[in-house]
Design an enzyme around this catalytic site. Structure first.
Site, mmCIF file in Angstrom:
data_model
loop_
_atom_site.group_PDB
_atom_site.id
_atom_site.type_symbol
_atom_site.label_atom_id
_atom_site.label_comp_id
_atom_site.label_asym_id
_atom_site.label_seq_id
_atom_site.Cartn_x
_atom_site.Cartn_y
_atom_site.Cartn_z
ATOM 1 N N LEU A 66 37.071 15.179 -3.084
ATOM 2 C CA LEU A 66 37.547 16.175 -2.112
ATOM 3 C C LEU A 66 38.287 17.321 -2.793
ATOM 4 O O LEU A 66 38.749 18.242 -2.102
ATOM 5 C CB LEU A 66 38.483 15.508 -1.082
ATOM 6 C CG LEU A 66 37.839 14.892 0.163
ATOM 7 C CD1 LEU A 66 36.915 13.742 -0.197
ATOM 8 C CD2 LEU A 66 38.903 14.407 1.143
ATOM 9 N N ALA A 86 32.422 15.918 -0.886
ATOM 10 C CA ALA A 86 32.862 16.666 0.308
ATOM 11 C C ALA A 86 32.269 18.058 0.232
ATOM 12 O O ALA A 86 32.791 18.947 -0.426
ATOM 13 C CB ALA A 86 34.389 16.732 0.349
ATOM 14 N N TYR A 146 22.270 13.898 -10.173
ATOM 15 C CA TYR A 146 22.795 12.654 -10.775
ATOM 16 C C TYR A 146 22.161 11.440 -10.093
ATOM 17 O O TYR A 146 21.890 10.428 -10.731
ATOM 18 C CB TYR A 146 24.326 12.591 -10.654
ATOM 19 C CG TYR A 146 25.027 12.939 -11.946
ATOM 20 C CD1 TYR A 146 25.210 14.269 -12.322
ATOM 21 C CD2 TYR A 146 25.482 11.948 -12.821
ATOM 22 C CE1 TYR A 146 25.840 14.600 -13.511
ATOM 23 C CE2 TYR A 146 26.113 12.272 -14.012
ATOM 24 C CZ TYR A 146 26.282 13.595 -14.349
ATOM 25 O OH TYR A 146 26.896 13.911 -15.535
ATOM 26 N N TYR A 202 33.464 29.876 -3.165
ATOM 27 C CA TYR A 202 33.518 28.578 -2.481
ATOM 28 C C TYR A 202 32.114 28.136 -2.078
ATOM 29 O O TYR A 202 31.681 27.031 -2.412
ATOM 30 C CB TYR A 202 34.408 28.728 -1.255
ATOM 31 C CG TYR A 202 34.629 27.465 -0.449
ATOM 32 C CD1 TYR A 202 35.420 26.429 -0.932
ATOM 33 C CD2 TYR A 202 34.073 27.346 0.828
ATOM 34 C CE1 TYR A 202 35.639 25.290 -0.161
ATOM 35 C CE2 TYR A 202 34.306 26.212 1.598
ATOM 36 C CZ TYR A 202 35.084 25.187 1.097
ATOM 37 O OH TYR A 202 35.307 24.066 1.856
ATOM 38 N N ASP A 206 43.929 17.588 -13.089
ATOM 39 C CA ASP A 206 42.941 18.573 -12.639
ATOM 40 C C ASP A 206 41.543 17.995 -12.824
ATOM 41 O O ASP A 206 41.217 17.520 -13.917
ATOM 42 C CB ASP A 206 43.112 19.853 -13.468
ATOM 43 C CG ASP A 206 42.338 21.021 -12.879
ATOM 44 O OD1 ASP A 206 41.148 20.855 -12.549
ATOM 45 O OD2 ASP A 206 42.934 22.092 -12.737
ATOM 46 N N THR A 250 46.884 23.087 -3.703
ATOM 47 C CA THR A 250 47.086 23.378 -2.267
ATOM 48 C C THR A 250 47.602 22.149 -1.513
ATOM 49 O O THR A 250 47.964 22.252 -0.344
ATOM 50 C CB THR A 250 45.778 23.852 -1.577
ATOM 51 O OG1 THR A 250 44.760 22.867 -1.778
ATOM 52 C CG2 THR A 250 45.319 25.198 -2.114
ATOM 53 N N GLY A 251 47.621 20.996 -2.172
ATOM 54 C CA GLY A 251 48.118 19.768 -1.538
ATOM 55 C C GLY A 251 49.615 19.621 -1.757
ATOM 56 O O GLY A 251 50.220 20.365 -2.533
ATOM 57 N N ARG A 261 44.275 28.715 7.580
ATOM 58 C CA ARG A 261 43.145 28.500 8.486
ATOM 59 C C ARG A 261 43.597 28.689 9.940
ATOM 60 O O ARG A 261 44.775 28.646 10.250
ATOM 61 C CB ARG A 261 42.523 27.117 8.251
ATOM 62 C CG ARG A 261 41.624 27.138 7.022
ATOM 63 C CD ARG A 261 41.086 25.783 6.660
ATOM 64 N NE ARG A 261 42.056 24.981 5.922
ATOM 65 C CZ ARG A 261 41.817 23.787 5.413
ATOM 66 N NH1 ARG A 261 40.626 23.246 5.569
ATOM 67 N NH2 ARG A 261 42.742 23.133 4.735
#
Ligand code: NAD
Ligand code: UDP
Length: 317
Positions: free
Chosen positions: A79, A120, A165, A151, A59, A38-39, A192
């Site tokens: 992020l 994030a 962790y 999500y 990835d 998406t970037g 959005r």
């Protein structure tokens, strides 16, 4: 000279690209890792020639330790994940796995390097909130099988593995629950609400509201958000518990549409469409913890932030 190296996953996305820019401004070495799902490279184009900047197309779901064996990493900002409901619902399984497996991969890397780690997270961990405004100690109201679950549950599990962790291996972690953020570098087709409305208004096209427009959100300008992420990473205080970062100026989606039409001097009309399934009715952060632990609070007003965002989108229309 600043010899710190930060890895920013999702660094060519909307928030990540601003974060990379700010870290470079602090003279850090910055590694931007992104699979460009998406970037966009255009978000980091001005940074590519910088001698302290490195872009890696990768990835987060794949092993990363081999990739970074030779280069010491001090801080990891994780992020990588689609953030727009329209985008993450196109790839629900990948979204969950990016957040769960991808976060685990980044934490393995943080452990390998002894790096600090910032996750994030999102206000979506509160789902359709029954408490308003949302405080960090509210556990949320989230469906495990609804259209947003990939999500919401992916991010909730990412918080769990991040905190484990820390507890098991002592990694310094920060879990930041980001509330709706907007600004330059959002994609025109991101989906959005702010980018949709600004693009539609600049084109004098109809602004489409799902439902009656009385649902609320609280919008934070990207510069405020990025300074919150950096302050959280740098704080020496022991704070692995989640912290809300966002703006607590709540507004209805109808008021937002009207404001954007006014600020763009647009001829656009507003159309009401059927509501989206599982669309949260209200959202506003309680920022008490961010103020007390990080001495952070948002500074940019909605009007000022929207004007900067409109100026950015004009270039594409
Ligand atoms: P974005 O979609 O613009 O950026 C996400 C970036 O992650 C993109 O560059 C994308 O290509 C990359 N990515 C996705 N999956 C990947 C993978 N498997 N491997 C490597 N890279 C991958 O979204 P954004 O608004 O910049 O969001 C950034 C982060 O902040 C996300 O984790 C999101 O959940 C979180 N967040 C954002 C907001 C907001 O309002 N912007 C709110 C809450 C949380
Ligand atoms: N929304 C809308 N029109 C749009 C995009 C979004 O009415 O073109 C509404 C959406 O239904 C939601 C709010 O705006 O109530 C915020 O949506 P967004 O996708 O920006 O983020 P969310 O907070 O839902 O993840």
């Amino acid at each position: 000279m600043n010899m710190q190296t930060s890895l920013v996953t999702g660094g060519s996305g909307f928030l990540g690209s601003h974060l990379c820019q700010q870290l470079l401004a602090q003279e850090e070495n910055v590694i931007c890792l992104d699979n460009l799902s998406t970037g966009h490279l255009r978000n980091i184009e001005p940074l590519l020639a910088h001698k302290k900047f490195l872009f890696i197309n990768h990835d987060v779901q794949s092993d990363m330790i081999d990739l970074f064996k030779l280069k010491k990493i001090n801080k990891i900002y994780n992020l990588a994940s689609p953030a727009s409901p329209e985008q993450y619902q196109k790839q629900p399984i990948t979204t969950t796995l990016t957040n769960v497996i991808g976060t685990a991969r980044c934490l393995e890397l943080a452990q390998f390097h002894g790096a600090s780690f910032l996750q994030a997270s999102t206000s979506e961990v509160y789902g359709e909130p029954l408490i308003h405004p949302q405080k960090e100690n509210y556990f949320g109201n989230v469906s495990t099988i609804g259209p947003r679950a990939c999500y919401d549950e992916g991010k909730r599990c990412a918080e769990t593995i991040t905190s484990d962790y820390h507890k098991k291996y002592g990694i310094p972690v920060k879990i930041i629950r980001i509330f709706n953020t907007y600004g330059p570098h959002m994609s025109c087709d991101d989906g959005r609400v702010v980018s949709n409305f600004v693009v539609q208004a600049l084109q004098n096209k109809t602004l489409k509201i799902y439902g009656n427009g009385l649902q609320t959100r609280s919008f934070c300008f990207v510069d405020d958000l990025v300074s919150g992420l950096m302050q959280a990473m740098e704080t020496k205080k022991d704070c692995w518990m989640p912290i809300n970062i966002g703006n607590n100026n709540e507004i209805s989606i109808l008021e937002l549409a009207q404001k954007i039409i006014k600020l763009t001097h647009s001829q656009s009309q507003i159309q009401f469409l059927p509501p989206l399934e599982s669309d949260p009715r209200q959202r506003k952060p309680d920022l008490t913890r961010a103020k007390s632990i990080l001495s952070w609070q948002p500074k940019v007003s909605l009007e000022k932030g929207l004007l900067k965002t409109i100026e950015y989108f004009r270039k594409f229309i």
